[in-house]
Design an enzyme around this catalytic site. Structure first.
Site, short mmCIF file in Angstrom:
data_model
loop_
_atom_site.label_atom_id
_atom_site.label_comp_id
_atom_site.label_asym_id
_atom_site.label_seq_id
_atom_site.Cartn_x
_atom_site.Cartn_y
_atom_site.Cartn_z
N HIS A 123 -5.56 -9.10 6.12
CA HIS A 123 -5.15 -7.71 5.88
C HIS A 123 -5.37 -7.23 4.46
CE1 HIS A 123 -1.64 -9.82 4.32
NE2 HIS A 123 -1.35 -8.72 3.65
C1 UD1 Z 1 1.79 -4.66 2.44
C2 UD1 Z 1 1.91 -5.30 1.06
C3 UD1 Z 1 1.23 -6.66 1.07
C4 UD1 Z 1 1.78 -7.53 2.18
C5 UD1 Z 1 1.61 -6.79 3.49
C6 UD1 Z 1 2.13 -7.58 4.66
C7 UD1 Z 1 1.91 -3.72 -0.83
C8 UD1 Z 1 1.13 -3.23 -1.96
N1 UD1 Z 1 1.26 -4.51 0.03
O1 UD1 Z 1 0.40 -4.42 2.67
O2 UD1 Z 1 1.48 -7.30 -0.17
O3 UD1 Z 1 1.05 -8.74 2.21
O4 UD1 Z 1 2.33 -5.54 3.41
O5 UD1 Z 1 1.84 -6.94 5.86
O6 UD1 Z 1 3.10 -3.44 -0.72
N2 UD1 Z 1 0.50 0.41 8.87
C9 UD1 Z 1 0.86 0.74 10.14
N3 UD1 Z 1 2.12 0.41 10.56
C10 UD1 Z 1 3.02 -0.22 9.74
C11 UD1 Z 1 2.64 -0.53 8.43
C12 UD1 Z 1 1.38 -0.23 8.00
O7 UD1 Z 1 0.08 1.29 10.91
O8 UD1 Z 1 4.14 -0.49 10.20
C13 UD1 Z 1 -0.89 0.71 8.41
C14 UD1 Z 1 -1.03 2.08 7.79
O9 UD1 Z 1 -2.28 2.57 8.11
C15 UD1 Z 1 -0.97 1.81 6.31
C16 UD1 Z 1 -1.65 0.45 6.23
O10 UD1 Z 1 -1.25 -0.23 7.43
O11 UD1 Z 1 -1.61 2.78 5.58
C17 UD1 Z 1 -1.25 -0.36 5.05
O12 UD1 Z 1 0.17 -0.46 4.97
P1 UD1 Z 1 0.87 -0.66 3.53
O13 UD1 Z 1 2.33 -0.80 3.69
O14 UD1 Z 1 0.36 0.35 2.59
O15 UD1 Z 1 0.27 -2.03 3.02
P2 UD1 Z 1 -0.09 -3.40 3.78
O16 UD1 Z 1 -1.57 -3.52 3.85
O17 UD1 Z 1 0.69 -3.57 5.04
#
Ligand code: UD1
Length: 354
Positions: free
Chosen positions: A197
């Site tokens: 991811h």
């Molecule tokens: C975040 C953490 C990362 C951790 C990861 C575990 C930061 C900077 N990064 O990254 O360190 O390893 O979580 O999963 O805090 N999304 C969904 N549903 C959700 C959550 C996310 O669809 O419940 C999608 C969205 O499109 C979002 C993308 O995932 O924009 C990224 O989510 P985000 O929370 O920004 O960061 P992660 O890549 O999950």
């Protein structure tokens, strides 16, 4: 007050919450809402036996600035309304640094669990979050000696730093007996377990295509089980990446903690870019191939079963062959990864004066 927001926070907070609950302390869990899909959040509260958060800031996704700013604005109101002796923040996600910054400005003491880890790679958003959170925290709980060395080098006073071990392993030790594979898949026989991811692996089309093609090729000799993070699923969908043989290369929705733990335990090899999974495989003695150039958890390479593969797909294939041939290092469990880190944290907190 415990701040959680993203998936890797939940198993850490659950361990500390449990020990403090046994001691009778008043506790509040605040969820920032950074992760909001039921299978990225709700399922963990059920499985970890942690109460539902009393407060949910519901910030959702956004750019880093949007997400961090929204957490800060909404969290500031929460701490203002509730006199709090100590705020506990976990790991290195945006929710961690946002909450720590709010507390530092309001003069509310902050404890950082999983302090001191460094990848020395400032292109990783998590590295920025770690550096800043550790400068802001009043109590810093490190999982391994390297954390203490990093903090000392950055000028953090020794009186704030406590080497306690790994709280995520506390939860693993507690729940290992309850781990069960997802009912939807056949977990008998040999397989590789994959997670991916990191922006550095999934955001660039060429990189993700190359990694995906390598998984396709590997799956001909070793079945692959890949629970796909929402971020990765979106990118795969945009690029039209689909498994050619879904029996050999199995793409799943994100799965719960107990299901993932059961798969890790049975896997022949785990291929990942996660932080926590490098640690869990080291504890379980399962070979881990990390698709990153660096790690903030060097102890998993020095003592454990982990190796850094970067984006070298040839090295990935030869490493899998080595593992299948039984030629991988056995590894050792790092000191203080013994299931009792949260108890050590509780001792410090009580002595400190909560
Ligand atoms: C975040 C953490 C990362 C951790 C990861 C575990 C930061 C900077 N990064 O990254 O360190 O390893 O979580 O999963 O805090 N999304 C969904 N549903 C959700 C959550 C996310 O669809 O419940 C999608 C969205 O499109 C979002 C993308 O995932 O924009 C990224 O989510 P985000 O929370 O920004 O960061 P992660 O890549 O999950």
């Amino acid at each position: 007050m415990h701040i959680v927001g993203a998936r890797p926070n939940f198993m850490k907070a659950a361990a500390v919450w449990r020990v403090l609950a046994d001691l009778g302390l008043d506790q509040v869990i605040v969820h920032t809402g950074q992760h909001y899909d039921p299978n990225m959040s709700d399922v963990f509260f059920e499985q970890l036996g942690m109460p539902r958060p009393e407060v949910n800031l519901e910030v959702g996704s956004g750019t880093h600035a949007q997400q961090t700013a929204l957490i800060m604005m909404r969290f500031e109101e929460v701490v203002r309304d509730r006199p709090t002796d100590l705020v506990m923040v976990y790991g290195d996600v945006n929710s961690t640094v946002a909450a720590a910054l709010v507390c530092a400005k309001l003069g509310v003491p902050v404890a950082h669990v999983e302090a001191g880890l460094r990848s020395f790679d400032r292109t990783m958003p998590e590295e920025i979050n770690r550096l800043l959170t550790d400068q802001l925290a009043d109590l810093l709980f490190t999982p391994s000696e390297d954390g203490n060395r990093n903090l000392a080098r950055e000028g953090v006073h020794a009186s704030k730093i406590y080497l306690v071990g790994n709280v995520m392993i506390d939860t693993l030790v507690r729940l290992l007996d309850k781990a069960r594979p997802p009912s939807s898949i056949d977990s008998d026989g040999e397989f590789a377990l994959v997670t991916l991811h990191r922006p550095s692996n999934v955001d660039d089309a060429e990189t993700l295509r190359r990694i995906f093609a390598t998984f396709e090729a590997l799956s001909k000799s070793l079945r692959i089980i890949f629970p796909v993070h929402p971020r990765t699923r979106k990118r795969m969908h945009d690029l039209g990446l689909r498994a050619r043989d879904p029996n050999r290369f199995q793409l799943l929705e994100p799965i719960g903690y107990l299901e993932f733990l059961a798969l890790q335990r049975r896997a022949r090899v785990v291929i990942t870019d996660s932080g926590g999974i490098q640690e869990e495989t080291t504890f379980l003695g399962i070979p881990c191939l990390t698709l990153r150039d660096n790690t903030e958890r060097p102890v998993t390479v020095e003592l454990g079963t982990n190796e850094l593969i970067g984006r070298d797909m040839n090295l990935l294939c030869t490493s899998v062959q080595k593992i299948l041939a039984g030629q991988w290092k056995k590894g050792r469990i790092p000191p203080l990864w013994d299931g009792h880190a949260s108890e050590r944290i509780a001792d410090v907190i009580l002595a400190w004066g909560v």
